[in-house]
Design an enzyme around this catalytic site. Structure first.
Site, PDB file in Angstrom:
ATOM      1  N   LEU A  33     -13.873  -4.321  34.609  1.00 61.31           N
ATOM      2  CA  LEU A  33     -13.321  -3.497  33.538  1.00 61.31           C
ATOM      3  C   LEU A  33     -14.380  -3.094  32.523  1.00 61.31           C
ATOM      4  O   LEU A  33     -15.350  -3.819  32.283  1.00 61.31           O
ATOM      5  CB  LEU A  33     -12.196  -4.271  32.826  1.00 61.31           C
ATOM      6  CG  LEU A  33     -11.072  -4.750  33.749  1.00 61.31           C
ATOM      7  CD1 LEU A  33     -10.040  -5.528  32.939  1.00 61.31           C
ATOM      8  CD2 LEU A  33     -10.408  -3.586  34.466  1.00 61.31           C
ATOM      9  N   HIS A  37     -11.224   1.422  30.855  1.00 58.77           N
ATOM     10  CA  HIS A  37     -10.000   0.731  31.294  1.00 58.77           C
ATOM     11  C   HIS A  37      -9.238   0.183  30.092  1.00 58.77           C
ATOM     12  O   HIS A  37      -8.005   0.255  30.039  1.00 58.77           O
ATOM     13  CB  HIS A  37     -10.340  -0.462  32.204  1.00 58.77           C
ATOM     14  CG  HIS A  37     -11.000  -0.100  33.498  1.00 58.77           C
ATOM     15  ND1 HIS A  37     -12.305  -0.425  33.792  1.00 58.77           N
ATOM     16  CD2 HIS A  37     -10.522   0.538  34.595  1.00 58.77           C
ATOM     17  CE1 HIS A  37     -12.610  -0.010  35.006  1.00 58.77           C
ATOM     18  NE2 HIS A  37     -11.549   0.582  35.524  1.00 58.77           N
TER      19      HIS A  37
END
Ligand code: PAF
Length: 284
Positions: A33, A37
């Site tokens: 991530l 995100h």
């Protein structure tokens, strides 16, 4: 925050949360991530009662010569990041849980035609079939009210919206704007593959979009002229190799010659061994 690895367990947990009247926002990811995100998760958290994030590097959407084996993975780091923005459930299944009979022998797949033929679809055959198939499975497992996708994968967003529409899937699809570093580089899990020099060279993607935007602001409406200017700029960067530069209708993704309606200007460029994508929508 709960981490769930099994489909049946996730379905049970979500069923109970929905029975209690909660709305469910869903952010599908392949992990590793980054702030892009997290912006999807923050928006989901603001708009929904419960946020579910899936972390699954989906083998079905990688071609045989692509980076599936080396795609960055770090569930502990990802879970901590998801928890920091208030995610309620991380769904992190093993491949066998998602594809119990093996992913190469799936008898049922979801194919969206036309929209998947150009842009990334042209150089990544089968990629969008892998995406739509896994997203369909994830939608059936999570049954979210709203699903959040990054606009950086603009073609993916268009393809998923088409699939949802065509198959009457009861999920609202929301596209969230691209998050960039301060120097313009669009965030991507693949940026970790870039060396220092490649990281610098990778700025050519956003620079070329800025050039397109300047030409449009000056009144240029010929897509070929804009594409040629972008091509020339990128070709002058020795570490960059253009995969495609496309100027397409923002909704249908059809090629555009004279720019009148909103267009998607999208490109994929290899910087060293790393294939990066970026895009902008010109609203007119
Ligand atoms: O955008 C991605 O990360 C993936 O394509 C998705 C939507 C999670 C499906 O594997």
């Amino acid at each position: 925050m709960r981490i769930v690895n099994k489909v049946d367990q996730l379905k049970d947990v979500i069923r109970q949360l929905k029975l209690a009247g909660n709305t469910v926002g869903f952010v599908p990811t392949m992990g590793y991530l980054h702030e892009g995100h997290l912006s999807l998760m923050r928006q989901a958290k603001q708009e929904q009662d419960i946020v579910v994030v899936s972390i699954f590097v989906n083998p079905l959407q990688f071609g045989p010569t692509e980076d599936f084996a080396v795609y960055p993975r770090d569930l502990a780091r990802d879970s901590a990041m998801a928890e920091s923005v208030g995610v309620d459930i991380v769904f992190a299944p093993e491949i066998e849980e998602m594809y119990p009979n093996g992913h190469s022998n799936l008898l049922t797949v979801v194919d969206v035609s036309e929209l998947t033929e150009g842009l990334c679809g042209a150089s990544r055959p089968g990629h969008f079939r892998g995406v739509t198939t896994v997203v369909n499975k994830l939608f059936n497992i999570v049954e979210p009210d709203v699903a959040y996708f990054g606009q950086k994968d603009a073609q993916q967003v268009a393809v998923i919206k088409q699939m949802v529409n065509d198959l009457n899937i009861n999920v609202k699809v929301v596209a969230v704007p691209i998050v960039r570093e301060s120097d313009g580089l669009a965030l991507s899990s693949r940026n970790v593959f870039l060396s220092k020099d490649e990281r610098q060279a990778a700025l050519i993607l956003s620079k070329s979009l800025k050039l397109a935007s300047t030409l449009l602001a000056e009144g240029e409406r010929n897509a070929d002229i804009i594409r040629s200017a972008m091509t020339k700029l990128i070709s002058d960067e020795p570490l960059a190799k253009i995969d495609y530069i496309a100027i397409n209708d923002a909704v249908t993704l059809a090629d555009v010659i004279n720019i009148e309606k909103p267009v998607l200007i999208a490109l994929a460029v290899k910087i060293g061994k790393t294939r990066l994508i970026d895009n902008m929508v010109w609203e007119g």
